[in-house]
Write a protein that holds these residues in place. Structure first.
Motif, PDB file in Angstrom:
ATOM      1  N   ASP A  13      78.915 -32.735  61.709  1.00  0.00           N
ATOM      2  CA  ASP A  13      78.872 -31.555  60.838  1.00  0.00           C
ATOM      3  C   ASP A  13      77.430 -31.136  60.552  1.00  0.00           C
ATOM      4  OD1 ASP A  13      81.621 -31.536  60.710  1.00  0.00           O
ATOM      5  OD2 ASP A  13      81.704 -32.567  58.769  1.00  0.00           O
ATOM      6  N   TYR A  64      78.045 -32.570  45.320  1.00  0.00           N
ATOM      7  CA  TYR A  64      77.839 -33.486  46.444  1.00  0.00           C
ATOM      8  C   TYR A  64      77.381 -34.858  45.958  1.00  0.00           C
ATOM      9  CZ  TYR A  64      75.824 -35.454  50.702  1.00  0.00           C
ATOM     10  OH  TYR A  64      75.502 -36.286  51.741  1.00  0.00           O
ATOM     11  N   SER A  82      90.510 -41.311  51.408  1.00  0.00           N
ATOM     12  CA  SER A  82      90.514 -40.054  50.650  1.00  0.00           C
ATOM     13  C   SER A  82      89.126 -39.730  50.107  1.00  0.00           C
ATOM     14  CB  SER A  82      91.530 -40.108  49.518  1.00  0.00           C
ATOM     15  OG  SER A  82      91.182 -41.100  48.580  1.00  0.00           O
ATOM     16  N   SER A  85      87.221 -38.145  52.908  1.00  0.00           N
ATOM     17  CA  SER A  85      87.728 -36.792  53.106  1.00  0.00           C
ATOM     18  C   SER A  85      87.198 -35.842  52.032  1.00  0.00           C
ATOM     19  CB  SER A  85      89.248 -36.818  53.087  1.00  0.00           C
ATOM     20  OG  SER A  85      89.765 -35.534  53.156  1.00  0.00           O
ATOM     21  N   ARG A  86      87.192 -36.295  50.807  1.00  0.00           N
ATOM     22  CA  ARG A  86      86.663 -35.484  49.702  1.00  0.00           C
ATOM     23  C   ARG A  86      85.169 -35.237  49.882  1.00  0.00           C
ATOM     24  NH1 ARG A  86      86.251 -31.899  46.089  1.00  0.00           N
ATOM     25  NH2 ARG A  86      85.438 -32.454  44.071  1.00  0.00           N
ATOM     26  N   ARG A  88      83.533 -35.124  52.678  1.00  0.00           N
ATOM     27  CA  ARG A  88      83.331 -34.174  53.772  1.00  0.00           C
ATOM     28  C   ARG A  88      83.614 -32.748  53.318  1.00  0.00           C
ATOM     29  NH1 ARG A  88      86.459 -32.458  58.845  1.00  0.00           N
ATOM     30  NH2 ARG A  88      84.755 -31.582  60.081  1.00  0.00           N
ATOM     31  N   SER A  89      84.670 -32.538  52.557  1.00  0.00           N
ATOM     32  CA  SER A  89      84.984 -31.183  52.115  1.00  0.00           C
ATOM     33  C   SER A  89      83.917 -30.639  51.163  1.00  0.00           C
ATOM     34  CB  SER A  89      86.363 -31.128  51.470  1.00  0.00           C
ATOM     35  OG  SER A  89      86.370 -31.762  50.225  1.00  0.00           O
ATOM     36  N   VAL A  90      83.437 -31.484  50.267  1.00  0.00           N
ATOM     37  CA  VAL A  90      82.370 -31.054  49.349  1.00  0.00           C
ATOM     38  C   VAL A  90      81.089 -30.766  50.130  1.00  0.00           C
ATOM     39  CG1 VAL A  90      80.872 -31.856  47.475  1.00  0.00           C
ATOM     40  CG2 VAL A  90      83.324 -32.190  47.327  1.00  0.00           C
ATOM     41  N   ARG A  91      80.800 -31.601  51.103  1.00  0.00           N
ATOM     42  CA  ARG A  91      79.576 -31.426  51.893  1.00  0.00           C
ATOM     43  C   ARG A  91      79.649 -30.160  52.757  1.00  0.00           C
ATOM     44  NH1 ARG A  91      77.415 -34.083  57.013  1.00  0.00           N
ATOM     45  NH2 ARG A  91      75.163 -33.890  56.788  1.00  0.00           N
ATOM     46  N   LEU A  92      80.805 -29.885  53.362  1.00  0.00           N
ATOM     47  CA  LEU A  92      80.936 -28.665  54.161  1.00  0.00           C
ATOM     48  C   LEU A  92      80.762 -27.413  53.316  1.00  0.00           C
ATOM     49  CD1 LEU A  92      83.857 -29.549  56.582  1.00  0.00           C
ATOM     50  CD2 LEU A  92      81.447 -29.222  57.149  1.00  0.00           C
ATOM     51  N   ARG A  93      81.316 -27.428  52.114  1.00  0.00           N
ATOM     52  CA  ARG A  93      81.133 -26.296  51.213  1.00  0.00           C
ATOM     53  C   ARG A  93      79.656 -26.127  50.849  1.00  0.00           C
ATOM     54  NH1 ARG A  93      84.062 -27.759  46.683  1.00  0.00           N
ATOM     55  NH2 ARG A  93      85.840 -27.864  48.080  1.00  0.00           N
TER      56      ARG A  93
END
Length: 139
Positions: A13, A64, A82, A85-86, A88-93
Motif C-alpha cells: 500500500d 493512525y 481484526s 485490518s483496522r 490498514r483501513s485507517v492507514r489507507l484513509r
C-alpha cells in the motif's frame, strides 16, 4: 491473514501511494499550459489550498497512531487479525488524505502553478507518507 502477510500488504500500500503521489505530477507536466488570465488567477489559490490540505492530516495521523497502539496491544491474541485490518483501513484513509496536496499540484500544473510550488506540494505529501510508515515495533 497472518502478521507477515499484513505487513507485506501494508508495505505494498505504501509503495502504491508513493506512485500515486509522484506519477500524476510527472505526467501532467507534459500537458500544455492554459494561457490567459484564467490560469494565472488560479495558481496561487491552488497552492494555498494544497498547503491547507496538509493540515487535514492532523486528525488522520491521530487516528493512525491510535490504531497502531491498538494493533500493538492485540499482537499475539485472537483479535490480531481484526487489528491488522483496522490498521490498514485507517492507514489507507490517511494515505489518501496525504496524497491530496500532490494531486492538487498535478491539477495546478496546466493552470500555471510554478514547478517550485508543485515540488513543495509533492514533498509535503511525501513527508506525510513517511509519517504513515509501519514502525519497527510492529515488524
Amino acid at each position: 491473514m497472518n502478521r507477515a502477510a499484513a505487513r507485506r500488504q501494508l508495505s505494498l500500500d505504501g509503495w502504491f501511494y508513493l506512485l500515486l503521489i509522484v506519477v500524476p505530477v510527472l505526467v501532467v507536466r507534459h500537458f500544455p499550459q492554459m494561457s490567459g488570465r484564467f490560469g494565472e488567477h488560479l495558481a496561487l489559490p491552488l497552492f494555498i489550498g494544497g498547503l491547507v490540505l496538509l493540515f487535514l492530516n492532523l486528525p488522520r495521523f491521530s487516528a493512525y497512531k491510535h490504531a497502531l497502539i491498538a494493533t500493538e496491544k492485540d499482537l499475539g491474541t485472537d483479535a490480531e487479525v481484526s487489528a491488522w485490518s483496522r490498521l490498514r483501513s485507517v492507514r489507507l484513509r490517511a494515505l489518501r488524505t496525504a496524497a491530496l496536496p500532490a494531486w492538487l499540484g498535478a491539477i495546478g500544473a496546466p493552470l500555471g502553478l510554478e514547478p517550485v510550488a508543485q515540488l513543495l506540494l509533492v514533498c509535503g505529501s511525501l513527508a506525510l507518507l513517511m509519517l504513515y510508515r509501519l514502525p519497527r515495533q510492529l515488524q
